[in-house]
Design a protein around this motif. Structure first.
Motif, PDB file in Angstrom:
ATOM      1  N   MET A   1      34.841  88.817  77.956  1.00 32.81           N
ATOM      2  CA  MET A   1      34.569  89.674  77.097  1.00 32.81           C
ATOM      3  C   MET A   1      33.226  90.088  77.403  1.00 32.81           C
ATOM      4  SD  MET A   1      33.796  89.341  72.905  1.00 32.81           S
ATOM      5  CE  MET A   1      35.369  89.149  72.473  1.00 32.81           C
ATOM      6  N   SER A   2      32.738  91.467  77.380  1.00 32.29           N
ATOM      7  CA  SER A   2      31.478  91.940  77.896  1.00 32.29           C
ATOM      8  C   SER A   2      30.470  91.562  76.757  1.00 32.29           C
ATOM      9  CB  SER A   2      31.776  93.519  78.213  1.00 32.29           C
ATOM     10  OG  SER A   2      31.819  93.908  76.627  1.00 32.29           O
ATOM     11  N   ILE A   3      29.285  91.454  77.427  1.00 32.18           N
ATOM     12  CA  ILE A   3      28.103  91.118  76.696  1.00 32.18           C
ATOM     13  C   ILE A   3      27.892  92.345  75.511  1.00 32.18           C
ATOM     14  CG2 ILE A   3      25.667  90.987  76.867  1.00 32.18           C
ATOM     15  CD1 ILE A   3      25.868  90.125  79.479  1.00 32.18           C
ATOM     16  N   ARG A   4      28.174  93.651  75.858  1.00 31.40           N
ATOM     17  CA  ARG A   4      28.148  94.800  74.878  1.00 31.40           C
ATOM     18  C   ARG A   4      28.967  94.365  73.789  1.00 31.40           C
ATOM     19  NH1 ARG A   4      30.626 100.631  75.516  1.00 31.40           N
ATOM     20  NH2 ARG A   4      30.500 101.441  73.459  1.00 31.40           N
ATOM     21  N   LYS A   5      30.362  93.807  73.797  1.00 33.17           N
ATOM     22  CA  LYS A   5      31.333  93.595  72.919  1.00 33.17           C
ATOM     23  C   LYS A   5      30.819  92.307  72.045  1.00 33.17           C
ATOM     24  CE  LYS A   5      35.467  95.547  74.925  1.00 33.17           C
ATOM     25  NZ  LYS A   5      36.742  95.308  75.493  1.00 33.17           N
ATOM     26  N   ARG A   6      30.666  91.337  72.761  1.00 36.24           N
ATOM     27  CA  ARG A   6      29.978  90.198  72.172  1.00 36.24           C
ATOM     28  C   ARG A   6      28.892  90.558  71.000  1.00 36.24           C
ATOM     29  NH1 ARG A   6      29.165  87.476  76.257  1.00 36.24           N
ATOM     30  NH2 ARG A   6      31.132  86.868  76.671  1.00 36.24           N
ATOM     31  N   LEU A   7      27.891  91.143  71.690  1.00 35.25           N
ATOM     32  CA  LEU A   7      26.614  91.575  70.759  1.00 35.25           C
ATOM     33  C   LEU A   7      26.898  92.411  69.510  1.00 35.25           C
ATOM     34  CD1 LEU A   7      23.784  92.490  73.242  1.00 35.25           C
ATOM     35  CD2 LEU A   7      23.967  90.245  71.749  1.00 35.25           C
ATOM     36  N   THR A   8      28.016  93.515  69.835  1.00 35.21           N
ATOM     37  CA  THR A   8      28.258  94.105  68.798  1.00 35.21           C
ATOM     38  C   THR A   8      29.006  93.577  67.784  1.00 35.21           C
ATOM     39  OG1 THR A   8      28.693  96.101  70.195  1.00 35.21           O
ATOM     40  CG2 THR A   8      29.662  96.265  68.026  1.00 35.21           C
ATOM     41  N   LEU A   9      29.959  92.593  68.146  1.00 36.62           N
ATOM     42  CA  LEU A   9      30.827  91.727  67.092  1.00 36.62           C
ATOM     43  C   LEU A   9      29.723  90.715  66.349  1.00 36.62           C
ATOM     44  CD1 LEU A   9      33.975  90.980  69.158  1.00 36.62           C
ATOM     45  CD2 LEU A   9      33.700  92.243  67.123  1.00 36.62           C
ATOM     46  N   ILE A  10      28.786  90.301  67.158  1.00 32.98           N
ATOM     47  CA  ILE A  10      27.779  89.261  66.486  1.00 32.98           C
ATOM     48  C   ILE A  10      27.026  89.831  65.326  1.00 32.98           C
ATOM     49  CG2 ILE A  10      25.780  87.908  66.546  1.00 32.98           C
ATOM     50  CD1 ILE A  10      27.019  86.971  69.652  1.00 32.98           C
TER      51      ILE A  10
END
Length: 437
Positions: A1-10
């Motif tokens: 999973m990309s950092i962008r997706k991870r940050l958005t989900l968090i």
């Protein structure tokens, strides 16, 4: 999973969790305040009813309001003056003040007020209070819930914008060739990215220096050694022809073997320096594995015949997009090892095998084989099984399998070592993207 997706989900998860906790807390607060307000309302209604000018009569006034949101009874001297038909005479036993009880088949908030000889009972359904609290909390939280999708879009956009330098750096590194050590030359204002770029540029410089030093030193040294080794070979040969003493002749023969071994090491080092993927892939053409194998076997047949070994070649030909020199070197090294470590009167089988994963070139021998630890180390440079004390007594430089691994990388192939049914070692090289002949 990309950092962008991870940050958005968090961030979205934290926001949804915060909204849920706010919803629960708001519901509790709304219930508390709603109960206080409605309890005050019951007090006011009870105060108004207790002052009503009602006189005692034979029949009490019964009000039919079973569906109403408020039920009541007015008593005087234990006589019912007026009340809702849903309330029975048993409710006169309620104590003064607030209480919650089952009345008229539903849960109700009851308030009892007494003044002089008069007593008033007022009851209100609890469901009314819950509906009021739900209406208040929904009216407060619904706009926030509708805003969640919009916030998700904004969060995703701004996270992407914030990670733009990192994304750019990642794309630039992914598009680089393996031998591209030029520094990353672009300006960034982000304090977190600056040290990363500076450190990468420093690392590129160090790797390039080490790469060039390692690549050219071995090949240059080996190339420079060729001339004096050739001269030594000639001189030893001439001396051997002139010597009549058997002992001196044996010493010259040992010297000749040492020179031959050193020459073999030099040639292996030169080949190792030449087997770089980017160098060979530009000159690939269609090559027949069967033809190359037959050629290598014929070149090394004298060694096979000297040890009275039997060799067989099985399977159908297949064509690979490659280079004749590297494929010849690959097969020659694997066959040479099989010949060296297979005892006299032993057996060697070469197979060209078709499978679901592609096409494989496989060699089996009846030698001593290898342990699992030896299989893991066999591709290390200058590593030899048993060193110079191998039971076969064969001499070697320990570079053959390192060269094999380099050539495997050129073709994007895979190599697998296993125990052979013949008792020795099975070496299987699998090529993908080839076509059968």
């Amino acid at each position: 999973m990309s950092i962008r997706k991870r940050l958005t989900l968090i961030l979205l998860s934290m926001m949804v969790l915060t909204c849920f906790l706010a919803l629960v807390k708001g519901y509790q607060k709304s219930m508390h305040h709603g109960e206080s307000l409605l309890d005050d309302e019951l007090k006011i209604v009870a105060g108004v009813l207790i002052e009503q000018p009602l006189a005692l009569s034979t029949d009490a006034v019964q009000v039919s309001n079973n569906s109403a949101q408020l039920l009541y009874q007015i008593w005087q001297n234990n006589n019912l003056l007026s009340g809702s038909s849903s309330l029975t005479n048993n409710h006169v036993s309620f104590s003064e003040g607030f209480q919650t009880a089952n009345v008229a088949g539903q849960r109700m908030r009851v308030f009892v007020m007494s003044k002089n000889t008069r007593k008033v009972i007022v009851a209100e359904p609890m469901a009314k209070r819950f509906e009021l609290a739900e209406a208040v909390i929904l009216s407060a939280m619904l706009p926030m819930l509708w805003a969640v999708p919009l916030l998700a879009i904004f969060i995703s956009f701004f996270v992407k914008y914030a990670l733009t330098p990192l994304t750019r750096l990642s794309k630039q590194l992914a598009s680089r060739q393996a031998n591209d050590f030029t520094p990353i030359n672009w300006q960034v204002t982000d304090e977190e990215i600056k040290p990363v770029i500076n450190r990468l540029n420093d690392l590129f410089k160090r790797v390039e220096t080490a790469y060039l030093r390692e690549r050219f030193f071995a090949s240059d040294a080996a190339h420079e050694l060729r001339t004096p080794l050739s001269s030594l070979k000639i001189n030893v040969h001439n001396l051997a022809n002139k010597q009549s003493n058997l002992q001196d002749h044996q010493e010259l023969q040992a010297m000749s073997q040492g020179i031959n071994r050193l020459s073999n090491i030099v040639e292996q080092m030169l080949i190792l320096g030449r087997t770089q993927p980017e160098q060979w892939q530009r000159q690939f053409s269609e090559q027949s594995l069967l033809t190359i194998t037959q050629q290598v076997v014929s070149e090394q047949y004298d060694k096979i015949d000297e040890k009275n070994q039997t060799i067989s070649l099985e399977g159908d030909d297949f064509v690979i997009n490659g280079d004749e020199f590297t494929l010849t070197t690959l097969i020659a090294n694997l066959l040479s090892n099989a010949i060296k470590y297979t005892p006299k009167n032993g057996q060697i089988i070469i197979k060209l095998v078709s499978s679901n994963n592609g096409f494989s070139w496989q060699i089996d021998d009846s030698g001593a084989g290898m342990t699992e630890e030896q299989k893991e180390r066999i591709f290390n440079r200058f590593y030899r099984v048993g060193g110079d004390q191998h039971p076969s007594g064969e001499q070697g430089a320990g570079l053959g399998m390192a060269i094999v691994q380099h050539i495997i990388a050129i073709y994007g192939a895979s190599i697998h070592l296993a125990n052979s049914p013949l008792g020795g070692l099975t070496v299987k090289v699998t090529f993908t993207g080839v076509k059968s002949d």
